[in-house]
Structure formats: structure tokens, C-alpha cells
Enzyme design. Sequence first.
Site, mmCIF file in Angstrom:
data_model
loop_
_atom_site.group_PDB
_atom_site.id
_atom_site.type_symbol
_atom_site.label_atom_id
_atom_site.label_comp_id
_atom_site.label_asym_id
_atom_site.label_seq_id
_atom_site.Cartn_x
_atom_site.Cartn_y
_atom_site.Cartn_z
ATOM 1 N N PHE A 150 9.038 -0.828 -46.151
ATOM 2 C CA PHE A 150 8.299 -1.762 -47.013
ATOM 3 C C PHE A 150 7.535 -2.804 -46.213
ATOM 4 O O PHE A 150 7.072 -3.792 -46.769
ATOM 5 C CB PHE A 150 9.269 -2.455 -47.980
ATOM 6 C CG PHE A 150 9.904 -1.508 -48.960
ATOM 7 C CD1 PHE A 150 9.246 -1.148 -50.128
ATOM 8 C CD2 PHE A 150 11.137 -0.940 -48.698
ATOM 9 C CE1 PHE A 150 9.815 -0.253 -51.025
ATOM 10 C CE2 PHE A 150 11.722 -0.046 -49.585
ATOM 11 C CZ PHE A 150 11.068 0.303 -50.755
ATOM 12 N N CYS A 261 -2.041 2.368 -47.349
ATOM 13 C CA CYS A 261 -0.942 2.725 -48.270
ATOM 14 C C CYS A 261 -1.335 2.749 -49.746
ATOM 15 O O CYS A 261 -1.217 3.789 -50.394
ATOM 16 C CB CYS A 261 0.226 1.774 -48.051
ATOM 17 S SG CYS A 261 1.000 2.008 -46.441
ATOM 18 N N LYS A 322 -7.324 -6.530 -44.834
ATOM 19 C CA LYS A 322 -6.656 -7.808 -45.105
ATOM 20 C C LYS A 322 -6.523 -8.545 -43.777
ATOM 21 O O LYS A 322 -6.748 -7.941 -42.717
ATOM 22 C CB LYS A 322 -5.300 -7.588 -45.777
ATOM 23 C CG LYS A 322 -4.263 -6.915 -44.899
ATOM 24 C CD LYS A 322 -2.932 -6.898 -45.620
ATOM 25 C CE LYS A 322 -1.856 -6.296 -44.755
ATOM 26 N NZ LYS A 322 -0.547 -6.307 -45.391
ATOM 27 N N ARG A 329 -8.547 1.264 -42.478
ATOM 28 C CA ARG A 329 -8.434 2.398 -43.390
ATOM 29 C C ARG A 329 -8.676 1.941 -44.833
ATOM 30 O O ARG A 329 -8.061 0.991 -45.300
ATOM 31 C CB ARG A 329 -7.042 3.055 -43.234
ATOM 32 C CG ARG A 329 -6.905 3.781 -41.908
ATOM 33 C CD ARG A 329 -5.538 4.406 -41.729
ATOM 34 N NE ARG A 329 -4.533 3.457 -41.291
ATOM 35 C CZ ARG A 329 -3.286 3.804 -40.919
ATOM 36 N NH1 ARG A 329 -2.924 5.060 -40.957
ATOM 37 N NH2 ARG A 329 -2.427 2.902 -40.515
HETATM 38 N N1 LIG Z 1 1.145 1.345 -42.231
HETATM 39 C C1 LIG Z 1 1.906 0.743 -43.127
HETATM 40 O O1 LIG Z 1 1.751 -0.438 -43.432
HETATM 41 C C2 LIG Z 1 3.029 1.505 -43.801
HETATM 42 C C3 LIG Z 1 4.003 0.773 -44.501
HETATM 43 C C4 LIG Z 1 5.037 1.478 -45.122
HETATM 44 C C5 LIG Z 1 5.067 2.862 -45.065
HETATM 45 N N2 LIG Z 1 4.088 3.555 -44.390
HETATM 46 C C6 LIG Z 1 4.188 5.009 -44.337
HETATM 47 O O2 LIG Z 1 4.712 5.376 -43.055
HETATM 48 C C7 LIG Z 1 4.118 6.605 -42.614
HETATM 49 C C8 LIG Z 1 3.448 6.388 -41.271
HETATM 50 O O3 LIG Z 1 2.384 5.475 -41.456
HETATM 51 P P1 LIG Z 1 1.635 4.804 -40.219
HETATM 52 O O4 LIG Z 1 0.695 3.791 -40.795
HETATM 53 O O5 LIG Z 1 2.638 4.404 -39.216
HETATM 54 O O6 LIG Z 1 0.807 6.068 -39.690
HETATM 55 P P2 LIG Z 1 -0.027 6.203 -38.341
HETATM 56 O O7 LIG Z 1 -1.126 7.135 -38.655
HETATM 57 O O8 LIG Z 1 -0.337 4.839 -37.794
HETATM 58 O O9 LIG Z 1 0.999 6.902 -37.325
HETATM 59 C C9 LIG Z 1 1.477 8.214 -37.465
HETATM 60 C C10 LIG Z 1 1.775 8.737 -36.055
HETATM 61 O O10 LIG Z 1 2.421 10.022 -36.181
HETATM 62 C C11 LIG Z 1 1.984 10.832 -35.105
HETATM 63 N N3 LIG Z 1 2.260 12.252 -35.400
HETATM 64 C C12 LIG Z 1 1.634 13.069 -36.288
HETATM 65 N N4 LIG Z 1 2.187 14.293 -36.258
HETATM 66 C C13 LIG Z 1 3.196 14.236 -35.360
HETATM 67 C C14 LIG Z 1 4.153 15.189 -34.895
HETATM 68 N N5 LIG Z 1 4.175 16.431 -35.375
HETATM 69 N N6 LIG Z 1 5.048 14.814 -33.969
HETATM 70 C C15 LIG Z 1 5.027 13.540 -33.473
HETATM 71 N N7 LIG Z 1 4.143 12.606 -33.876
HETATM 72 C C16 LIG Z 1 3.237 12.941 -34.807
HETATM 73 C C17 LIG Z 1 0.503 10.499 -34.978
HETATM 74 O O11 LIG Z 1 -0.011 10.869 -33.711
HETATM 75 C C18 LIG Z 1 0.530 8.983 -35.208
HETATM 76 O O12 LIG Z 1 0.646 8.276 -33.991
HETATM 77 C C19 LIG Z 1 3.183 7.045 -43.737
HETATM 78 O O13 LIG Z 1 3.872 7.915 -44.596
HETATM 79 C C20 LIG Z 1 2.875 5.737 -44.457
HETATM 80 O O14 LIG Z 1 2.528 5.950 -45.796
HETATM 81 C C21 LIG Z 1 3.081 2.900 -43.748
#
Ligand SMILES: NC(=O)c1ccc[n+]([C@@H]2O[C@H](COP(=O)([O-])OP(=O)(O)OC[C@H]3O[C@@H](n4cnc5c(N)ncnc54)[C@H](O)[C@@H]3O)[C@@H](O)[C@H]2O)c1
Length: 444
Positions: A150, A261, A322, A329
Amino acid sequence: MKIGIIGSGYVGLVAGACLAESGNDVVCADIDEDKVARLNAGEIPIYEPGLEPLIERNLAVGRLTFTTDVPSAVRASHVVFIAVGTPADEDGSADLQHVLAVAKTIGQSMDSEKIVITKSTVPVGTARRVRQAIEAETDHPVHVCSNPEFLKEGAAIDDFMKPDRVVIGVDSEYAARVLRELYDPFVRTGRSIMIMDVSAAEITKYAANAMLATRISFMNSIARLCEATGAEVDAVRRGVGSDSRIGSSFLFPGVGYGGSCFPKDVQALAKTMRDFGVDASILQAVEDVNESQKKVLLERVVERLGDDLSGRTIAVWGLAFKPNTDDMREAPSLVTIEGLLERGARVVAHDPVAMDEARHYLGDRIEYAKTNYDALQDAHALVIHTEWQPYRSPDFPRMREAMANPLILDGRNLYDPSDMAGHGFEYVSIGRAVVGVGTPDGEA
Ligand SMILES: NC(=O)c1ccc[n+]([C@@H]2O[C@H](COP(=O)([O-])OP(=O)(O)OC[C@H]3O[C@@H](n4cnc5c(N)ncnc54)[C@H](O)[C@@H]3O)[C@@H](O)[C@H]2O)c1
């Protein structure tokens, strides 16, 4: 505890750094070689306040390591988090290819019992698919849990270190005990660890984001009514928010929600609801209102300066979706800027941290100013997209002098309208009366 985190993006990095800070041995794995090389060199690929010292400190003492070798990270860990991206698929559903690819790798690499936790935001039922993908590859026992994240970008470290709550969906008493132990150091001030069934945890994440997005779209609709009737949205917001059943946060009208998100999570929840035969019209409305709100600043520029903007310079303050992040994104600023460029405008933008990231989206089709005042030189309008702190109390006479035309379109309601006419601007904000030059018809 030995922790592996697969996926070192916003969520993986923050979780990895914070779990290492509380004394665990954490290995963060990612398939992006460039990202891992930069992290090992102590370079942080994202802007997130407070993250850099945390990573530096834990790297230095060896509690935090980065690797591209996912199988070895799995073998070295008892608890493995999946924190890869779940972008929107073409039909709006969450694209689970990365999550399931990681699950398969975990299964292929396991050499002992593991607790595998999806931290990525995934639709209800995903933990079952993750379990199937792992068990297809191994006979070692596996516990599959859901621990949605979260955190808010821009305040992510605080959110992780002092969460409002920790939601954990578990499939066994053993997994519940281990995860409670892992999160106990973060809830010492009395916040709760909520243990629930896996499906409830998966739905909780989407429901929370969809609720917040709904509040935003709802208030943006109320702001439109205020504009149509001459009511002041700030008064309405305070009046509504002081009701203890409602609360005052997330009631600020603006240019619509963006980021990595809300847009995809609203769509994915709607798709899941439709798949289960549940009416998703409320979420469709939330999304429709948001799409229309993202165009509001562009429409107001066109109303005042005309549809042909060739020969016009438009300054943009704020590019990130923000403040306190460089995340571009789904940033509403992109909608405004693309519309301005289509109409022939010259766009000069400023953002305290997101300009490098913005170049990936806009390249050299716009100009990037060193300071927010530089962006204003000879501008026919200023469009404000992000409520960065330094934009809140600017030098209005200096702005007025720099601009060719004193028109401000403020998507974040940063200034008091009654002051702006005095400063010699036409000032257009959200859900509040237009003031200044040319009102009431708004002709600049
Ligand atoms: N960014 C936010 O504020 C936020 C907050 C809560 C939840 N989430 C959720 O968390 C998840 C991740 O979001 P994020 O913003 O950190 O994404 P991101 O795109 O910043 O990072 C994802 C990472 O995963 C790596 N990756 C992809 N496939 C892979 C594999 N097979 N093996 C190893 N690494 C791999 C990518 O290279 C990348 O570095 C999403 O489901 C998102 O909805 C994000």
C-alpha cells in the site's frame, strides 16, 4: 530471516531496503541487467525520498545484495516475494505474464520448503495460479501467500516503515506465524497486521485503490457542478470532509488521477468483476470521469487562446503525476502536452525531478527549463500540473513580467483566487470561479 525479492522496481526496492534495515538478509533480483549493475554501484534508478541512504547503508554492511541470478536468490531465501510489474493488458485485465514467469522460475529453482508471497497487485485467484505454476516444477512444499503493498510513491519509506496496516492473506498457520514475525518490527506503534484468507487480501488491494480513485472522480464531478453554479469547491470539500464518516483526505479536485497504479487497478478490478458477472458500472464511471478530467486544462487553454496554437508558447509547471516522484506513468501532464503540441504550441516545461524521465515520453518535442521562472519567458499561458512545494509561493510580479500574456490555468488549486486578480492574472482553477483579466467570458 533470509528474504528474496524478485523484481527490483519501486516496490521491490523499497521493500528490500526496509526489510534489510530491520535486520534481515535480503537479496533483490531483477532481470534488468543495467538496473542491477547501477544498484550494485550504489546508483538508485528511481527518485524516492529516503531510499538512497537506506540502500547505501544496507549494501555496505552486506545485508542487502542485488543480482540478476533469480534462481540463486530463490535458493538463498526462505521467504520469496514476487514484486514484478502487472501492467494492464489490452482488455484492461492485469497482465500476469511476469508474475507467472517468476513463479515458474521459483518452482524450477527450489531446493527446500519456501514461503512465496505475491506483493505485486494481482487479481483474486492469482495465488492459486502461482501455486500451480510452482508445483508443476517441484515437489518441495510451498506456502503461497498474498501481501499487497500500500506504499505511496513519494512517501514510500515512511509508508513501509510505519504502515497504516499490513494485509496478509495466508494458506497456512505456519506462513501466518513467519510473516507476523517478519512484519512485527514495523507495527510496534500499535498498527495492525491483518491476517485473512488469500482471496480477501487480493481483493483488498484493488478495493482500496478503486475507492481512492472513486473519491477523486467523485470530487472532480462535484467541482464541475461548482463551476457550473458558481459555488466554491473548497467550501464544499471542507463541508463534506468534516463528516467523520467521510474524512478529509483524497477530496481535492484536480486534473485526474494518473500514476502506475490507479488507472490500471481500476480497469483490472472492473474486468475481474465483469468476469465474475458482477456489475462494474461504478468503476466504468470512475474511469470515464477521469479520462474527461485529464483533458480539462487543455480545453481551457483552447477556450481562451483558440484551437490553433501555432506561435503560442505554453509553460507547464509539473510533469510527474504527483509531487515527490519522477514517475511519469499515466501522468495527466502528458495528455495536456500532447494536445498542445498537436495544436502547434511551443511547450516549455519545468519539473524539479521528473524532466529526465519525461524525456522518455516527450523527447525533444518540448523544451525543458532550468527553473520554473525560465519556463515562463514570453509564455501565453502557464499550466500547472503538479503541486510541487516550490510552486506554492512563487514570485507573482516576476511571473507577470516574464509572461507575454497573464493567464494561469491551475490544475491543483495552489493559489487563492482573490489574490490572483490583484497580481494581474486571469486565473483559472478547478471548481472555483475564474478571476482576473477578461472575466467573466475568459477572453485573454
Ligand atoms: N509503484 C507503486 O507505487 C506500487 C504500489 C503498490 C503496489 N504496486 C504494485 O507492485 C508491482 C510492482 O510495481 P512497481 O511499480 O515496483 O513496478 P516496476 O515496473 O517499477 O518494477 C518491476 C520490476 O520487475 C522486474 N521484472 C520483470 N520481470 C521479471 C522477472 N521475470 N524476474 C525478475 N524481475 C523481473 C522489472 O525489470 C522491474 O525492474 C505491481 O503489481 C504494482 O501494481 C506498485
